[in-house]
Design an enzyme around this catalytic site. Structure first.
Site, short mmCIF file in Angstrom:
data_model
loop_
_atom_site.label_atom_id
_atom_site.label_comp_id
_atom_site.label_asym_id
_atom_site.label_seq_id
_atom_site.Cartn_x
_atom_site.Cartn_y
_atom_site.Cartn_z
N ASN A 3 -14.36 3.87 7.80
CA ASN A 3 -14.69 4.04 6.45
C ASN A 3 -15.51 3.10 6.06
O ASN A 3 -15.32 2.02 6.54
CB ASN A 3 -13.56 4.42 5.63
CG ASN A 3 -12.35 3.51 5.56
OD1 ASN A 3 -12.70 2.25 6.17
ND2 ASN A 3 -11.26 3.85 5.17
N GLU A 5 -10.09 0.28 -3.75
CA GLU A 5 -9.92 1.11 -2.48
C GLU A 5 -10.74 2.47 -2.92
O GLU A 5 -10.51 3.26 -3.82
CB GLU A 5 -8.61 1.58 -2.14
CG GLU A 5 -8.52 2.05 -0.65
CD GLU A 5 -7.25 2.01 -0.12
OE1 GLU A 5 -6.98 2.27 1.02
OE2 GLU A 5 -6.37 1.40 -0.81
N ASN A 48 -6.87 10.64 0.23
CA ASN A 48 -6.74 9.43 -0.95
C ASN A 48 -5.98 10.16 -2.05
O ASN A 48 -5.92 11.46 -2.09
CB ASN A 48 -7.97 8.94 -1.40
CG ASN A 48 -8.78 8.04 -0.24
OD1 ASN A 48 -8.10 7.14 0.30
ND2 ASN A 48 -9.82 8.44 0.14
N CYS A 70 -5.12 -2.81 1.54
CA CYS A 70 -5.96 -1.86 2.31
C CYS A 70 -6.03 -2.84 3.70
O CYS A 70 -6.84 -3.72 4.02
CB CYS A 70 -7.08 -1.96 1.50
SG CYS A 70 -8.26 -0.77 2.45
N ASN A 87 0.89 -1.38 0.09
CA ASN A 87 0.09 -0.20 0.17
C ASN A 87 1.05 1.33 0.04
O ASN A 87 1.68 1.44 0.97
CB ASN A 87 -0.85 0.01 1.16
CG ASN A 87 -2.15 0.70 1.23
OD1 ASN A 87 -2.94 0.94 2.24
ND2 ASN A 87 -2.14 1.45 0.21
N CYS A 98 -6.56 4.53 7.82
CA CYS A 98 -5.84 3.55 6.89
C CYS A 98 -4.85 3.01 7.63
O CYS A 98 -4.01 3.50 8.31
CB CYS A 98 -5.18 4.57 5.96
SG CYS A 98 -3.97 3.84 4.83
N GLY A 99 -5.20 1.62 7.93
CA GLY A 99 -4.25 1.01 8.86
C GLY A 99 -2.77 0.75 8.42
O GLY A 99 -2.07 0.90 9.13
N GLN A 148 -2.44 6.56 -0.22
CA GLN A 148 -2.75 7.30 0.79
C GLN A 148 -1.52 8.32 1.20
O GLN A 148 -0.51 7.94 1.26
CB GLN A 148 -3.32 6.40 1.92
CG GLN A 148 -4.71 6.17 2.00
CD GLN A 148 -4.89 5.21 1.13
OE1 GLN A 148 -4.07 3.97 0.81
NE2 GLN A 148 -5.87 5.27 0.45
#
Length: 294
Positions: free
Chosen positions: A170, A221, A73, A230, A17, A82-83, A53
């Site tokens: 989200n 995403e 984003n 994600c 990511n 956003c982990g 991100q």
């Protein structure tokens, strides 16, 4: 001039990511710590530092927190969570300060983070999931969000149908399939992300339950498109599978970019995500990137 002009940034990734971290906590004036949607899009351009991100650290708004983090984003829209990006932030903070725990504030609430079981792993407490149709949110009432009526394709032979829906800060829709690679997610993803049932759009995930301890996923995403990982989708999938009693509350999620450990903790329903965070390079933003940004 943009607050980002000549400002330092770190390019990182959380199991594929693509993440950019910018620390604006030392900005002299509060307004200088704000990034506009146009600036976020400029950073994501080929001339900038393309990302899935953008994690912008701003001065803390609550005592006991390291920073308030605004998440963008690559289309300039804001994300609630956003982990993978949080793990990247945590690695930067821990390496600079020697800390092993930290708390951050985001639009989704407070996130507690700590060093994982090995030096290369970081754990983020993503908070408790929400299942109410108004909390996700959905455009119409569904009393049971373990499955909702939604499909793509012919009515009598849908290509994808009956997703589980959940909010992890989200909105997420999880479609259960036998093979996550058998579907054209680049085609169906945008249609489902922007379906009228999701007033705030949604992240769209294809998930295959390998066994009660392992799940494989691919995600389109919201605001970023097809991604190699994600983190919040991994959390949403783990929770949705457990709600259906098809998986245990501790599972390993395999994504195109790597693996995450997810625990839906029984004592408080918080979801814990553990994984790596990789540093790629540091740089400074060229002021020319923001020349056309008002």
């Amino acid at each position: 001039m943009s607050a980002l002009a000549n400002h330092a940034f770190a390019k990182m990734n959380g199991i594929g990511n693509e993440i950019v971290v910018v620390d604006l906590r030392d900005s002299e004036a509060p307004g200088r710590a704000v990034v506009s949607a146009a600036e976020a899009r400029a950073v994501a351009s080929p001339a900038g530092a393309p990302y899935d991100q953008l994690m912008v650290l701003q001065p803390p708004r609550l005592d006991g927190t390291e920073a308030y983090i605004t998440i963008y984003n690559n289309d300039g829209s804001e994300a609630g969570a956003c982990g993978n990006g949080m793990r990247c932030v945590v690695r930067r903070i821990f390496e600079k300060t020697g800390q092993t725990t930290a708390t951050f504030q985001t639009r989704a609430g407070l996130l507690n983070c700590w060093q994982g079981p090995t030096p290369d792993l970081y754990t983020v407490d993503m908070g408790a999931p929400k299942f109410g149709w108004q909390d996700i949110p959905l455009a119409e009432e569904f009393r049971d969000t373990r499955y909702i009526e939604l499909q793509v394709g012919p009515i009598d032979n849908p290509v994808l149908h009956s997703p589980s829906v959940v909010s992890m800060g989200n909105p997420h829709a999880v479609f259960w399939v036998d093979d996550v690679n058998a579907y054209d997610l680049e085609r169906f993803g945008p249609l489902l992300e922007n379906h009228p049932i999701f007033p705030e759009r949604a992240n769209i995930t294809l998930a295959h339950i390998v066994d009660r301890d392992h799940i494989t996923i691919r995600t389109w995403e919201r605001g970023a498109g097809l991604t190699r990982a994600c983190g919040s989708a991994a959390c949403a999938t783990a929770v949705a599978a457990a709600r259906l009693k098809r998986a245990n509350r501790i599972v390993e999620i395999t994504l195109p970019g790597g693996k995450l450990g997810i625990e839906w903790r029984e004592r408080d329903d918080h979801v814990l995500m553990t994984g790596t965070a990789d540093f790629e390079y540091e740089g400074r933003f060229d002021p020319a990137l923001f020349a056309s940004v008002a």
